[in-house]
Design a protein around this motif. Structure first.
Motif, PDB file in Angstrom:
ATOM      1  N   LEU A 107       0.821  -1.210   0.000  1.00  0.00           N
ATOM      2  CA  LEU A 107       0.000   0.000   0.000  1.00  0.00           C
ATOM      3  C   LEU A 107       0.859   1.265   0.000  1.00  0.00           C
ATOM      4  CD1 LEU A 107      -2.645  -1.047   2.676  1.00  0.00           C
ATOM      5  CD2 LEU A 107      -2.932  -1.030   0.185  1.00  0.00           C
ATOM      6  N   PHE A 108       2.117   1.117   0.378  1.00  0.00           N
ATOM      7  CA  PHE A 108       3.023   2.264   0.496  1.00  0.00           C
ATOM      8  C   PHE A 108       4.183   2.161  -0.488  1.00  0.00           C
ATOM      9  CE2 PHE A 108       0.976   1.430   4.544  1.00  0.00           C
ATOM     10  CZ  PHE A 108       0.361   2.653   4.782  1.00  0.00           C
ATOM     11  N   ALA A 109       3.934   1.564  -1.633  1.00  0.00           N
ATOM     12  CA  ALA A 109       4.996   1.327  -2.615  1.00  0.00           C
ATOM     13  C   ALA A 109       5.700   2.625  -3.018  1.00  0.00           C
ATOM     14  CB  ALA A 109       4.440   0.608  -3.842  1.00  0.00           C
ATOM     15  N   GLY A 110       4.978   3.730  -3.025  1.00  0.00           N
ATOM     16  CA  GLY A 110       5.579   4.999  -3.406  1.00  0.00           C
ATOM     17  C   GLY A 110       6.330   5.696  -2.286  1.00  0.00           C
ATOM     18  N   HIS A 111       6.287   5.130  -1.089  1.00  0.00           N
ATOM     19  CA  HIS A 111       6.960   5.741   0.052  1.00  0.00           C
ATOM     20  C   HIS A 111       8.425   5.313   0.077  1.00  0.00           C
ATOM     21  CE1 HIS A 111       2.934   6.597   1.395  1.00  0.00           C
ATOM     22  NE2 HIS A 111       3.339   7.081   2.537  1.00  0.00           N
ATOM     23  N   ASP A 112       9.307   6.255  -0.163  1.00  0.00           N
ATOM     24  CA  ASP A 112      10.719   5.932  -0.018  1.00  0.00           C
ATOM     25  C   ASP A 112      11.122   6.091   1.449  1.00  0.00           C
ATOM     26  OD1 ASP A 112      10.833   8.690   0.365  1.00  0.00           O
ATOM     27  OD2 ASP A 112      12.068   9.077  -1.397  1.00  0.00           O
ATOM     28  N   ARG A 113      12.375   5.843   1.722  1.00  0.00           N
ATOM     29  CA  ARG A 113      12.850   5.898   3.107  1.00  0.00           C
ATOM     30  C   ARG A 113      12.604   7.263   3.735  1.00  0.00           C
ATOM     31  NH1 ARG A 113      18.765   3.954   5.345  1.00  0.00           N
ATOM     32  NH2 ARG A 113      18.647   5.017   7.351  1.00  0.00           N
ATOM     33  N   ALA A 114      12.843   8.323   2.991  1.00  0.00           N
ATOM     34  CA  ALA A 114      12.658   9.671   3.534  1.00  0.00           C
ATOM     35  C   ALA A 114      11.197   9.914   3.909  1.00  0.00           C
ATOM     36  CB  ALA A 114      13.137  10.715   2.528  1.00  0.00           C
ATOM     37  N   ARG A 115      10.272   9.440   3.087  1.00  0.00           N
ATOM     38  CA  ARG A 115       8.849   9.622   3.387  1.00  0.00           C
ATOM     39  C   ARG A 115       8.453   8.815   4.616  1.00  0.00           C
ATOM     40  NH1 ARG A 115       4.469  12.315   4.335  1.00  0.00           N
ATOM     41  NH2 ARG A 115       2.573  11.124   3.970  1.00  0.00           N
ATOM     42  N   ARG A 116       8.935   7.581   4.709  1.00  0.00           N
ATOM     43  CA  ARG A 116       8.616   6.748   5.865  1.00  0.00           C
ATOM     44  C   ARG A 116       9.159   7.374   7.145  1.00  0.00           C
ATOM     45  NH1 ARG A 116       8.422   0.473   4.009  1.00  0.00           N
ATOM     46  NH2 ARG A 116       7.293   0.868   2.093  1.00  0.00           N
ATOM     47  N   ARG A 117      10.367   7.899   7.063  1.00  0.00           N
ATOM     48  CA  ARG A 117      10.977   8.573   8.216  1.00  0.00           C
ATOM     49  C   ARG A 117      10.141   9.786   8.621  1.00  0.00           C
ATOM     50  NH1 ARG A 117      15.110  12.071  10.241  1.00  0.00           N
ATOM     51  NH2 ARG A 117      16.761  10.907  11.302  1.00  0.00           N
ATOM     52  N   ALA A 118       9.701  10.560   7.627  1.00  0.00           N
ATOM     53  CA  ALA A 118       8.898  11.753   7.899  1.00  0.00           C
ATOM     54  C   ALA A 118       7.574  11.384   8.576  1.00  0.00           C
ATOM     55  CB  ALA A 118       8.646  12.524   6.601  1.00  0.00           C
ATOM     56  N   VAL A 119       6.973  10.271   8.170  1.00  0.00           N
ATOM     57  CA  VAL A 119       5.732   9.818   8.795  1.00  0.00           C
ATOM     58  C   VAL A 119       5.982   9.495  10.272  1.00  0.00           C
ATOM     59  CG1 VAL A 119       4.031   7.930   8.833  1.00  0.00           C
ATOM     60  CG2 VAL A 119       4.640   9.031   6.665  1.00  0.00           C
ATOM     61  N   ILE A 120       7.094   8.849  10.554  1.00  0.00           N
ATOM     62  CA  ILE A 120       7.431   8.510  11.944  1.00  0.00           C
ATOM     63  C   ILE A 120       7.595   9.774  12.782  1.00  0.00           C
ATOM     64  CG2 ILE A 120       9.311   7.585  13.385  1.00  0.00           C
ATOM     65  CD1 ILE A 120       9.475   5.301  11.245  1.00  0.00           C
ATOM     66  N   VAL A 121       8.347  10.736  12.258  1.00  0.00           N
ATOM     67  CA  VAL A 121       8.556  11.988  12.991  1.00  0.00           C
ATOM     68  C   VAL A 121       7.213  12.687  13.225  1.00  0.00           C
ATOM     69  CG1 VAL A 121       9.558  14.309  12.822  1.00  0.00           C
ATOM     70  CG2 VAL A 121      10.946  12.302  12.248  1.00  0.00           C
ATOM     71  N   ALA A 122       6.367  12.757  12.209  1.00  0.00           N
ATOM     72  CA  ALA A 122       5.078  13.418  12.354  1.00  0.00           C
ATOM     73  C   ALA A 122       4.176  12.679  13.359  1.00  0.00           C
ATOM     74  CB  ALA A 122       4.383  13.504  10.992  1.00  0.00           C
ATOM     75  N   ALA A 123       4.201  11.365  13.334  1.00  0.00           N
ATOM     76  CA  ALA A 123       3.354  10.581  14.249  1.00  0.00           C
ATOM     77  C   ALA A 123       3.788  10.781  15.703  1.00  0.00           C
ATOM     78  CB  ALA A 123       3.402   9.102  13.875  1.00  0.00           C
ATOM     79  N   VAL A 124       5.091  10.740  15.959  1.00  0.00           N
ATOM     80  CA  VAL A 124       5.554  10.932  17.336  1.00  0.00           C
ATOM     81  C   VAL A 124       5.312  12.376  17.764  1.00  0.00           C
ATOM     82  CG1 VAL A 124       7.543  10.856  18.884  1.00  0.00           C
ATOM     83  CG2 VAL A 124       7.189   9.019  17.227  1.00  0.00           C
ATOM     84  N   THR A 125       5.503  13.310  16.858  1.00  0.00           N
ATOM     85  CA  THR A 125       5.201  14.711  17.167  1.00  0.00           C
ATOM     86  C   THR A 125       3.723  14.860  17.558  1.00  0.00           C
ATOM     87  OG1 THR A 125       6.955  15.484  15.693  1.00  0.00           O
ATOM     88  CG2 THR A 125       5.223  17.077  16.268  1.00  0.00           C
ATOM     89  N   ALA A 126       2.845  14.182  16.841  1.00  0.00           N
ATOM     90  CA  ALA A 126       1.415  14.243  17.144  1.00  0.00           C
ATOM     91  C   ALA A 126       1.121  13.609  18.528  1.00  0.00           C
ATOM     92  CB  ALA A 126       0.615  13.534  16.054  1.00  0.00           C
ATOM     93  N   LEU A 127       1.842  12.549  18.870  1.00  0.00           N
ATOM     94  CA  LEU A 127       1.656  11.936  20.195  1.00  0.00           C
ATOM     95  C   LEU A 127       1.978  12.913  21.317  1.00  0.00           C
ATOM     96  CD1 LEU A 127       3.352   8.437  19.759  1.00  0.00           C
ATOM     97  CD2 LEU A 127       0.943   8.861  20.253  1.00  0.00           C
ATOM     98  N   LEU A 128       2.893  13.830  21.046  1.00  0.00           N
ATOM     99  CA  LEU A 128       3.370  14.747  22.069  1.00  0.00           C
ATOM    100  C   LEU A 128       2.615  16.072  22.103  1.00  0.00           C
ATOM    101  CD1 LEU A 128       7.195  14.187  21.538  1.00  0.00           C
ATOM    102  CD2 LEU A 128       5.684  13.074  23.209  1.00  0.00           C
ATOM    103  N   ALA A 129       1.702  16.261  21.144  1.00  0.00           N
ATOM    104  CA  ALA A 129       0.961  17.521  21.082  1.00  0.00           C
ATOM    105  C   ALA A 129       0.083  17.675  22.318  1.00  0.00           C
ATOM    106  CB  ALA A 129       0.114  17.563  19.819  1.00  0.00           C
ATOM    107  N   PRO A 130      -0.043  18.909  22.803  1.00  0.00           N
ATOM    108  CA  PRO A 130      -0.886  19.148  23.997  1.00  0.00           C
ATOM    109  C   PRO A 130      -2.350  18.834  23.741  1.00  0.00           C
ATOM    110  CG  PRO A 130       0.223  21.185  23.292  1.00  0.00           C
ATOM    111  CD  PRO A 130       0.587  20.114  22.324  1.00  0.00           C
TER     112      PRO A 130
END
Length: 188
Positions: A165-188
């Motif tokens: 489902l994520f065939a178009g996601h390269d390493r940089a995109r996958r990394r960015a998703v991780i950063v955004a997801a953890v950032t969202a976990l930490l949002a007030p």
């Protein structure tokens, strides 16, 4: 010669890591490990005592290397998760061995103290950041650590069918998703 013994142990650990990542703990064969290490089965038993003890030694080394190479920074959990992701991409044997370890060892042995100590250190760092107000306290420190570790390893834990489902996601995109997801976990 002491240097030769240490070199043999290092080769056995490296070959063991490759074998356990490929075949799992039960499927790994000491004869293949010995051959890959340019050694013999007797050396495995001499240095480690058993295949199970070699598994523990390999896992302890992977944990120690990860803790050394990717220390927790409780003030930057998105960056920490991204660095863990990078480590999993650079060393795909790490999440594979961890998965085999969970599947084949869960509840069957005493916890490895290096892992217990590592987790306690990370939880303490997160608790300190929560007390300082740097991190939210909506989850306790162990829960937050579990969330961050899960997000960091999410791509390596998916089935091949799901990853299509994520065939178009390269390493940089996958990394960015991780950063955004953890950032969202930490949002007030």
């Amino acid at each position: 010669m002491p240097g030769d013994a240490e070199a043999t142990k290092r080769r056995l650990l490296a070959a063991g890591a490759r074998e356990f990542a490929e075949y799992g703990i039960a499927g790994a064969r000491v004869d293949r490990i010995a051959e890959q290490a340019r050694s013999n089965k007797a050396q495995i038993y001499h240095y480690f005592g058993s295949k199970d003890a070699l598994v523990d030694a390999v896992f302890r080394e992977l944990v120690a290397n990860t803790v050394r190479d990717v220390p927790i920074d409780a003030t930057d959990l998105p960056g920490y998760a991204a660095r863990l992701f990078d480590g999993y991409c650079d060393h795909p044997e790490i999440p594979r061995i961890a998965a085999w370890y969970r599947l084949e060892r869960a509840g069957t042995r005493s916890p490895l103290q290096v892992i217990v100590a590592s987790n306690q250190h990370k939880v303490a760092a997160i608790e300190a950041a929560q007390r300082a107000g740097t991190l939210p306290a909506r989850w306790d420190a162990a829960e937050l650590l579990a969330l961050v570790l899960t997000v960091a390893g999410m791509w390596s834990g998916m089935t091949p069918e799901f990853t299509t489902l994520f065939a178009g996601h390269d390493r940089a995109r996958r990394r960015a998703v991780i950063v955004a997801a953890v950032t969202a976990l930490l949002a007030p």
